[in-house]
Design an enzyme around this catalytic site. Structure first.
Site, mmCIF file in Angstrom:
data_model
loop_
_atom_site.group_PDB
_atom_site.id
_atom_site.type_symbol
_atom_site.label_atom_id
_atom_site.label_comp_id
_atom_site.label_asym_id
_atom_site.label_seq_id
_atom_site.Cartn_x
_atom_site.Cartn_y
_atom_site.Cartn_z
ATOM 1 N NE ARG A 230 -0.627 -0.111 4.956
ATOM 2 C CZ ARG A 230 -0.969 0.444 6.116
ATOM 3 N NH1 ARG A 230 -1.908 1.363 6.173
ATOM 4 N NH2 ARG A 230 -0.368 0.075 7.219
ATOM 5 C CD GLU B 208 -16.824 2.895 0.940
ATOM 6 O OE1 GLU B 208 -18.082 2.812 0.987
ATOM 7 O OE2 GLU B 208 -16.142 3.146 1.946
ATOM 8 C CG HIS C 93 -6.011 -1.998 4.545
ATOM 9 N ND1 HIS C 93 -5.427 -0.963 3.838
ATOM 10 C CD2 HIS C 93 -5.759 -1.755 5.857
ATOM 11 C CE1 HIS C 93 -4.858 -0.118 4.690
ATOM 12 N NE2 HIS C 93 -5.031 -0.572 5.911
#
Lengths: 281, 315
Positions: free
Chosen positions: B10, B58, B109
């Site tokens: 990430r 989202e 994640h």
């Protein structure tokens, strides 16, 4: 608005309504009610407000329209055909296997700016297009047309929050408030009312208009274009099935195709209306 | 092994976006209130005018990304894999996949190694979901070097790309000076003939360690890094099937629908050999330190080695 221009728009709208009926009849399925209720709106947008180019549909600086209530694709296709993007006769191929006029809008069709049909998604895409315009200082405008039932989708309000937060004043959302959705009256199913207050609370500038009066649409859209710093919602009060007498305000015509007899009747009414308008023009 | 450099992919993601921003002026970054965690915060700090936070929404973020792409931008929509692929699946399918828009999804994640946050955030289904979308490219890089290369490859690729990144710092196994990344082309990291381990993401390093252990036992293991799950490098899979006779897949993802399924689908059609899948065995995760969870769920070199031994014995 000039009377001759109004007459001309009424003629376009009448031809678009004939295209809708033709398409849905030959497809033996589709959504005539909500298509007819936005026929005047799409006529007004494509023939007075929007800078679009049938000979150059992908022009980067064009105005854009996302039909968030994608099931009313017949209205969009007929409007694009009337504008010259493809022949009106192609409406007869709507929903046919191998045809390009899909049951819901598809981005590969000339003039269609976005695939849509899964409700609640188009307004987000319109926000993205408007954001891109702001980001690059482009001057194009983005329109998105939502159903009044559609705004029951939560994503619509995520998008409403986003558009206000980023001050997307190049975005206009039109809510087609015909009061009916598949299962009945919007106020009986799961009421999204009060619609204007909701958009206002989300930070939008709200106008209301008579969806079938070009002068009123013109008044509101011109005023809307002067709004800066916030997105505009236009709640247009419309009649589901407008223009075909036996379809008006009937929820049963949400997603039903006419049979041969009904088709003839609807086309006769529209042809008669068209000759009347042409005689006056 | 104290000299091994470790980094979470990430972070590689946030750094790569920042490093590539000047080269690709149409690149913009979206986030859903997780910029600090997805590491796009690094980009936001350097290019505040090119970072748009969508808030905790989202579904809308994916639609906004679609609109930006339809208007010629290259958006990276960032969130946790759980929300990017899970919550927003239908928007990714209908507003990005169907119109085949040039949206890049940066999903961080991913997998069980989220750790302490537990099952609600440990997404082991994202590859399966994304694989079903026609035209979607799926990249699951193994380390920092590969993750950075993947970000640029995604930019250069016309069409939707799902890039999967992890929270846990993992060893850097590819040399940035010589590493070449090509979408859809697996990398043979170690030759071998008794069995082939086809691994992806953080399981690539575990596969290398397992191969080393097994070499000491006289078992010759081929290790393939399958950084692109879709389109799958069928050539390298079928060569492994033919030349090694048995395949073990390894992924930090459910054994249903991910790399293991993709490899099995490929070999069963063209060169059937036994395929054993190491992954999350159709179960939810739970809270705990990432490294311990990986061991507990069998996502380890030791478990890969065990499965390879069994596969070779059964030949």
């Amino acid at each position: 608005m000039d009377e001759m221009l109004v007459r001309q728009l009424q003629i376009h709208a009448c031809r678009i309504r004939m295209g809708i009926i033709d398409g849905v009849y030959h497809a033996k399925s589709g959504h005539p009610g909500g298509s007819l209720s936005i026929a005047d709106l799409l006529t007004y947008l494509y023939f007075t407000r929007m800078h679009v180019y049938p000979d150059n549909p992908d022009f980067a600086e064009r105005d854009r329209l996302v039909l968030s209530k994608g099931h009313t694709a017949p209205a969009l296709y007929a409007a694009l055909a009337e504008k010259g993007f493809f022949p009106m006769d192609e409406m007869k191929t709507l929903r046919h296997i191998g045809a390009r006029l899909q049951g819901h809008p598809c981005i590969t069709i000339p003039g269609v700016d976005m695939s849509s049909g899964s409700l609640g998604q188009g307004i987000s895409v319109a926000c993205g297009m408007a954001l891109a315009g702001k980001h690059r200082n482009d001057s194009y405008r983005v329109y998105t047309v939502l159903g009044d039932g559609e705004i029951e989708e939560g994503q619509v309000w995520e998008a409403a929050m986003f558009a206000a937060h980023y001050g997307l004043d190049n975005l206009t959302a039109i809510v087609d408030n015909n009061g009916l959705q598949i299962d009945g009256k919007i106020t009986d199913v799961c009421s999204p009312e009060p619609i204007p207050a909701k958009f206002e609370a989300f930070g939008w500038r709200v106008f209301e208009a008579d969806a079938h009066d070009f002068n009123d649409l013109d008044r509101v859209f011109r005023e809307a274009e002067r709004v800066t710093g916030q997105p505009v919602a236009i709640i247009q009060h419309s009649v589901k099935g407008k223009g075909v007498s036996f379809m008006e305000n009937q929820v049963s015509w949400h997603g039903t195709a006419p049979n041969a007899e009904q088709y003839e009747k609807a086309m006769d009414e529209l042809k008669e209306a068209l000759s009347r308008l042409e005689a006056q023009a | 092994m104290s000299d091994v450099i470790k980094k979470a992919t990430r972070e590689s993601y946030g750094e790569a976006l920042t490093a590539l921003a000047d080269k690709y002026p149409n690149l913009v970054v979206l986030d859903a209130d997780l910029a600090a965690a997805t590491k796009t915060g690094i980009f936001k700090k350097a290019y505040p005018d090119r970072h748009y936070d969508c808030g905790i929404a989202e579904a809308n973020m994916m639609g906004v990304a679609a609109g930006l792409a339809a208007a010629g931008m290259i958006p990276f929509a960032s969130s946790f894999a759980m929300f990017a692929a899970g919550r927003a699946f239908e928007i990714v399918r209908n507003s990005i996949g169907y119109p085949h828009l040039n949206v890049k999804i940066g999903a961080t994640h991913a997998g069980i190694s989220v750790g302490e946050d537990g099952a609600t955030h440990q997404c082991c289904e994202d590859i399966a979901l994304m694989r079903t979308i026609p035209g979607m490219t799926i990249i699951n890089p193994a380390d920092d070097t590969e993750a950075k290369a993947a970000v640029e490859a995604a930019i250069l690729h016309e069409g939707p790309v799902y890039c999967r990144f992890g929270r846990l710092a993992v060893p850097v196994i590819n040399d940035p000076a010589s590493y070449k990344f090509e979408i859809g082309r697996g990398v043979t990291l170690r030759e071998g003939s008794d069995a082939a381990v086809i691994a992806t993401g953080l399981m690539v390093n575990e596969a290398l360690i397992a191969a080393e252990t097994l070499a000491n036992e006289g078992i010759s293991v081929r290790v393939i890094n399958m950084h692109t799950i879709k389109p799958l490098d069928e050539e390298i899979v079928l060569a492994a099937a033919k030349e090694c006779g048995t395949i073990i897949t390894a992924e930090e993802h459910s054994i249903i629908g991910g790399l293991g399924s993709a490899v099995a689908e490929c070999v069963c059609a063209a060169c059937p050999v036994p395929v054993r899948r190491v992954g999350v065995n159709d179960t939810f995760g739970h809270s705990g330190p990432a490294v311990e969870l990986l061991k507990q769920f069998g996502l380890s070199a030791e478990h890969i080695a065990e499965v390879v031994r069994e596969a070779v014995r059964a030949k």
